[in-house]
Structure formats: structure tokens, C-alpha cells
Design an enzyme around this catalytic site. Sequence first.
Site, PDB file in Angstrom:
ATOM      1  N   LEU A  76       0.852  -1.190   0.000  1.00 53.36           N
ATOM      2  CA  LEU A  76       0.000   0.000   0.000  1.00 53.36           C
ATOM      3  C   LEU A  76       0.887   1.238   0.000  1.00 53.36           C
ATOM      4  O   LEU A  76       1.903   1.278   0.706  1.00 53.36           O
ATOM      5  CB  LEU A  76      -0.902   0.025   1.237  1.00 53.36           C
ATOM      6  CG  LEU A  76      -2.044  -0.993   1.301  1.00 53.36           C
ATOM      7  CD1 LEU A  76      -2.801  -0.839   2.618  1.00 53.36           C
ATOM      8  CD2 LEU A  76      -2.996  -0.839   0.125  1.00 53.36           C
ATOM      9  N   ASP A  77       0.511   2.253  -0.770  1.00 61.12           N
ATOM     10  CA  ASP A  77       1.229   3.523  -0.743  1.00 61.12           C
ATOM     11  C   ASP A  77       1.124   4.144   0.650  1.00 61.12           C
ATOM     12  O   ASP A  77       0.180   3.850   1.400  1.00 61.12           O
ATOM     13  CB  ASP A  77       0.653   4.486  -1.780  1.00 61.12           C
ATOM     14  CG  ASP A  77       0.960   4.054  -3.210  1.00 61.12           C
ATOM     15  OD1 ASP A  77       1.892   3.251  -3.389  1.00 61.12           O
ATOM     16  OD2 ASP A  77       0.262   4.518  -4.135  1.00 61.12           O
ATOM     17  N   PRO A  78       2.075   5.016   1.007  1.00 63.37           N
ATOM     18  CA  PRO A  78       2.088   5.581   2.372  1.00 63.37           C
ATOM     19  C   PRO A  78       0.765   6.183   2.833  1.00 63.37           C
ATOM     20  O   PRO A  78       0.352   5.970   3.973  1.00 63.37           O
ATOM     21  CB  PRO A  78       3.189   6.647   2.288  1.00 63.37           C
ATOM     22  CG  PRO A  78       4.144   6.096   1.274  1.00 63.37           C
ATOM     23  CD  PRO A  78       3.271   5.425   0.242  1.00 63.37           C
ATOM     24  N   LYS A  79       0.077   6.933   1.972  1.00 60.23           N
ATOM     25  CA  LYS A  79      -1.153   7.607   2.397  1.00 60.23           C
ATOM     26  C   LYS A  79      -2.381   6.695   2.392  1.00 60.23           C
ATOM     27  O   LYS A  79      -3.432   7.068   2.921  1.00 60.23           O
ATOM     28  CB  LYS A  79      -1.416   8.825   1.509  1.00 60.23           C
ATOM     29  CG  LYS A  79      -0.410   9.954   1.710  1.00 60.23           C
ATOM     30  CD  LYS A  79      -0.777  11.163   0.872  1.00 60.23           C
ATOM     31  CE  LYS A  79       0.221  12.297   1.072  1.00 60.23           C
ATOM     32  NZ  LYS A  79      -0.130  13.487   0.250  1.00 60.23           N
ATOM     33  N   VAL A  80      -2.258   5.518   1.810  1.00 54.25           N
ATOM     34  CA  VAL A  80      -3.397   4.598   1.723  1.00 54.25           C
ATOM     35  C   VAL A  80      -3.520   3.813   3.024  1.00 54.25           C
ATOM     36  O   VAL A  80      -2.529   3.353   3.590  1.00 54.25           O
ATOM     37  CB  VAL A  80      -3.238   3.637   0.528  1.00 54.25           C
ATOM     38  CG1 VAL A  80      -4.421   2.672   0.454  1.00 54.25           C
ATOM     39  CG2 VAL A  80      -3.116   4.431  -0.772  1.00 54.25           C
TER      40      VAL A  80
END
EC number: 5.4.99.25
Length: 324
Positions: free
Chosen positions: A71-75
Site C-alpha cells: 500500500l502507498d504511504p497515504k493509503v
Amino acid sequence: MQVSLMANFIELKEATTNPDYGCPPAERDIEAHISMGVVNLDKPSGPTSHQVDSWVRDMLHVEKVGHGGTLDPKVTGVLPLGIDRATRVMQLLLEAPKEYVCLMRVHREVDEERIREVLGEFQGKIFQIPPLKSAVKRDLRVRTIYRVDILEVDGQDVLFRIACEAGTYVRKYCHDVGEALGAGAHMAELRRTAVGPFTEEGLVTLHDLKDAYQFWVEDGDETFLRECILPMEFAVGHLPRVVILDSAVDAICHGADLARGGIAGLDDNIAWGDTVAIMTLKGELVGVGEASMSALDIAAADGGLVIETRKVFMEPGTYPRMWR
């Protein structure tokens, strides 16, 4: 036979398992439970998935932690983690279907009916080129969108749930929907709600996991830790099962392919080429293989090799050698 027989399970022969070998996943001692465990973690916004791996590794004082599906950092949302021996099982989730809840922001006002119409068109097989900031080669690819449910439309904000094939870029999906609307759009927020058998039900936070570990270390109470850490067998819940006899287990552990005579039962939805979970009569994961024929053909076969072993997770010697 200790495996629960579901409606779509074909029992090929009556079989019993020797209690002297192996262990039902729910009965493993706590150390084995941890080292062969998976966590359905609720990833917070901010850290990378690899940072979360590192935090959990240090928190549990284990050697390895790996995740299934970055998962991307903000997700936020569902981030399956495998501990020690279960880290290799995470590879099986890379191709598992995914589900997300996404907040898409349209760049100008568009009629709600038009939004619903376009999102309805962006289902089934779609073409995608990975975004510029992706880690894979930017080739045109086909991905399947299984379902899109619009949850709310508030002006230029569209909240929807999307169930999709592994490798689908939701950020690019929003961009392409915006192009089709003639208004432009981008992904404002994203939360993953499912990866294969892992869903929002039973999600564990980092604080939950830390508290559970401390309860065990300081008070000897392993109850909460067993709720936070699941047996690694949970991670193959999306795969059809082939249940094998005790006499076949060690051969599979040494990499042998599975013969028809070693099978006690199997799910009836297995098709040729499917990846299947190879399980013991006690419900332990032995490995995964590729079906050489359908479930019905396997059931009708007189003998021969029917499953090609691809990965082995059980240690050789867990069950006695009964092969030559």
C-alpha cells in the site's frame, strides 16, 4: 476426518489422521502460533508498508515480517502480514482479488446520472497503463473490474467501492473515469477493504498488536495475541482445497507431485490450471500446487499425478516418510 466438509467438498475416501504427527492450527503452542502466523493489520496513513513490516518485526521480537500487497504511504486499510515461516505465504496474495473504498474528486460539476453511467461502463475488462510513479513497466494491460458500487455523490466528490483484479491501479482508474467524463478527476483518498480472504472484519491495529504481545509477555495471557495473530492457513482461504492423506504429506514436503491415490477429498470448483492449497486432514497447510485437471476429472481418475507441487510450506519430517 478433521476437515470441515463444506457443501462443495468431494470426499473421495474415508480417512483418519494420526494424532502423533502434525498439529491442528488452532492447537499450536503460542511460539509456533506466532512463527507460523499472519496478521490482518489496519495500516495507518503515513508509513510505507515496509516500515510497518519493520515495526511489527521489532514489536514481536521475530526475525522476519512481510506483507501481501504493498500500500502507498497515504493509503490505509487491509495490509496482510506474515511472520517468520508465514512470510512466504504472502506471495500467494499478490494475485488475489482486491477491494477498495475510494473518494474520487471530479474537477468540475458533472450530472450525477452521467457519473453513474460512466462508472457503470468502467466495469468488466478495462485497459490500463500503469502510472508514471509505478514500480512496473508501463505497458498496456488488461484488468478486470468485478464490481463498482457508488456509495455517495456529494457535488464533485464521488465515494465508491471497487472490487478488482490484482494489479489494478485505482489512481489511474479515477484519472481514466475523469477523462471519460470530460471533466478530469483524481483519487483524493483510498482505503483497501479486502485482499483475498482478508477483510475489514477482524482488522487489528498496531496498538492492538503491541498490547496483545505485552499481555502475553508480562501476564502470560496469550488469549488476545491469538486473536490478533491468525494461523497462516487463513491466508489461503481464497484458494480451493485439496486434502491429502497422512501417507502423502512427507512426499509433498520433499517436492513430489500429488497422485490421485494420496487425496482424501477436494473442493469441486477446481478447474484445470488452478492454484490449489494442499492441506492435511488436520487442516494444516502443506503447500500449493497447480491442478493438472478439474476436480471432477480428478475424482473420476483411476490414478496418476493430478497436482503439480509449486511451493512447500511444511517442514519435511513433520509426518513420517511413507514413500520410496
